[in-house]
Design a protein around this motif. Structure first.
Motif, short mmCIF file in Angstrom:
data_model
loop_
_atom_site.label_atom_id
_atom_site.label_comp_id
_atom_site.label_asym_id
_atom_site.label_seq_id
_atom_site.Cartn_x
_atom_site.Cartn_y
_atom_site.Cartn_z
N ALA A 74 6.42 -8.07 13.14
CA ALA A 74 7.97 -7.29 14.03
C ALA A 74 8.11 -5.95 13.42
CB ALA A 74 9.20 -8.09 13.05
N ASN A 75 7.09 -5.66 12.09
CA ASN A 75 6.63 -4.04 12.46
C ASN A 75 6.00 -3.48 13.68
OD1 ASN A 75 6.64 -2.02 10.74
ND2 ASN A 75 4.43 -2.27 9.96
N GLN A 76 5.50 -4.36 13.94
CA GLN A 76 4.75 -3.89 15.61
C GLN A 76 5.62 -3.55 16.75
OE1 GLN A 76 1.57 -3.07 15.39
NE2 GLN A 76 1.31 -3.58 12.43
N ILE A 77 6.49 -4.61 16.64
CA ILE A 77 7.55 -3.65 17.84
C ILE A 77 8.48 -2.47 17.15
CG2 ILE A 77 9.41 -4.84 18.80
CD1 ILE A 77 8.51 -7.64 18.79
N GLN A 78 9.30 -2.68 16.48
CA GLN A 78 9.89 -1.82 15.54
C GLN A 78 9.58 -1.71 13.46
OE1 GLN A 78 12.05 0.36 16.95
NE2 GLN A 78 13.12 0.89 14.92
N PRO A 79 9.89 -0.20 12.87
CA PRO A 79 9.17 -0.94 11.73
C PRO A 79 10.95 -0.75 10.80
CG PRO A 79 7.91 1.27 13.28
CD PRO A 79 8.89 0.57 13.54
N LEU A 80 10.54 -0.60 9.99
CA LEU A 80 11.35 -1.05 9.12
C LEU A 80 12.01 0.32 8.29
CD1 LEU A 80 14.43 -2.25 8.40
CD2 LEU A 80 12.86 -4.05 6.30
N ALA A 81 12.80 1.43 8.04
CA ALA A 81 13.27 2.40 6.98
C ALA A 81 12.63 1.86 5.54
CB ALA A 81 14.61 3.43 7.10
N PRO A 82 11.83 2.38 5.19
CA PRO A 82 12.00 2.62 3.71
C PRO A 82 12.74 2.18 2.81
CG PRO A 82 10.15 4.13 4.32
CD PRO A 82 10.90 4.22 5.12
N THR A 83 14.30 2.59 2.56
CA THR A 83 15.11 2.81 1.97
C THR A 83 15.96 1.65 2.48
OG1 THR A 83 16.74 3.67 3.64
CG2 THR A 83 16.00 4.66 2.47
N TYR A 84 15.61 0.29 3.53
CA TYR A 84 16.12 -0.94 3.45
C TYR A 84 14.88 -1.94 3.01
CZ TYR A 84 19.48 0.94 6.61
OH TYR A 84 20.88 2.20 8.18
N THR A 85 13.97 -1.45 3.18
CA THR A 85 12.63 -1.88 2.70
C THR A 85 13.30 -2.02 0.83
OG1 THR A 85 11.24 -1.14 4.06
CG2 THR A 85 10.20 -2.62 1.78
N ILE A 86 13.15 -1.42 0.53
CA ILE A 86 13.65 -0.78 -1.05
C ILE A 86 15.07 -2.00 -1.75
CG2 ILE A 86 14.30 0.18 -3.02
CD1 ILE A 86 12.72 2.91 -1.76
N LEU A 87 15.75 -1.43 -0.40
CA LEU A 87 17.34 -2.20 -0.97
C LEU A 87 16.61 -3.78 -0.85
CD1 LEU A 87 20.30 -2.56 -1.26
CD2 LEU A 87 19.73 -2.07 1.22
N SER A 88 16.11 -4.72 -0.21
CA SER A 88 15.76 -5.66 0.28
C SER A 88 14.46 -6.88 -0.34
CB SER A 88 15.13 -5.32 1.47
OG SER A 88 15.73 -5.33 3.24
N LEU A 89 13.82 -5.56 -0.98
CA LEU A 89 13.17 -6.16 -2.40
C LEU A 89 13.65 -6.42 -3.65
CD1 LEU A 89 9.61 -3.80 -2.14
CD2 LEU A 89 9.79 -6.95 -1.27
N ALA A 90 15.12 -5.69 -3.41
CA ALA A 90 16.11 -5.41 -4.88
C ALA A 90 16.64 -6.33 -4.50
CB ALA A 90 17.04 -3.86 -4.81
N LEU A 91 17.30 -7.16 -3.42
CA LEU A 91 18.16 -8.35 -3.17
C LEU A 91 17.18 -9.59 -3.77
CD1 LEU A 91 19.94 -7.11 0.52
CD2 LEU A 91 20.86 -7.39 -2.39
#
Length: 121
Positions: free
Chosen positions: A27-44
């Motif tokens: 999925a990252n090869q198509i559209q990368p996820l912003a780092p803030t959303y990554t950190i929020l997802s890890l926290a969840l």
């Protein structure tokens, strides 16, 4: 489902983790996820494990255990709703796959680390 994760053999956990990481990579090869959303997802994902941890620490008697069990049953749905609501609309399903994958990665990291065998005492 989470009860199975805590009792699953190591090879099942490894296969599942590799599958989730592969889905995130594709999925990252198509559209990368912003780092803030990554950190929020890890926290969840961390929160998902800590909710399960609290479930084992609260005594069986009392209404607080019942309320916590209700909250833990709807928490995965709340995570999905938060992720879908917060993410930008561009390639929404690709970004949603990545965000939910990082929620699982956060859960995997904390749950496996807590249950690992101690090397030294």
């Amino acid at each position: 489902m989470l009860a199975y994760w805590y009792n699953a053999p190591r090879h099942i956990k490894l296969i599942f983790i590799i599958g989730v990481c592969a889905a995130i990579y594709v999925a990252n090869q198509i559209q990368p996820l912003a780092p803030t959303y990554t950190i929020l997802s890890l926290a969840l994902g961390f929160g998902l494990h800590f909710g399960q941890y609290l479930q084992t620490k609260i005594s069986d008697r009392g209404s607080s255990k019942y309320n916590l069990l209700f909250l833990l049953r709807i928490y995965p749905f709340i995570i999905v709703a938060i992720v879908v609501w917060i993410l930008p609309p561009l390639h929404n399903w690709i970004i949603t796959i990545q965000a939910l994958g990082f929620v699982l990665v956060g859960f995997f990291l904390v749950s496996i680390y807590q249950n690992r065998a101690k090397r030294f005492e």
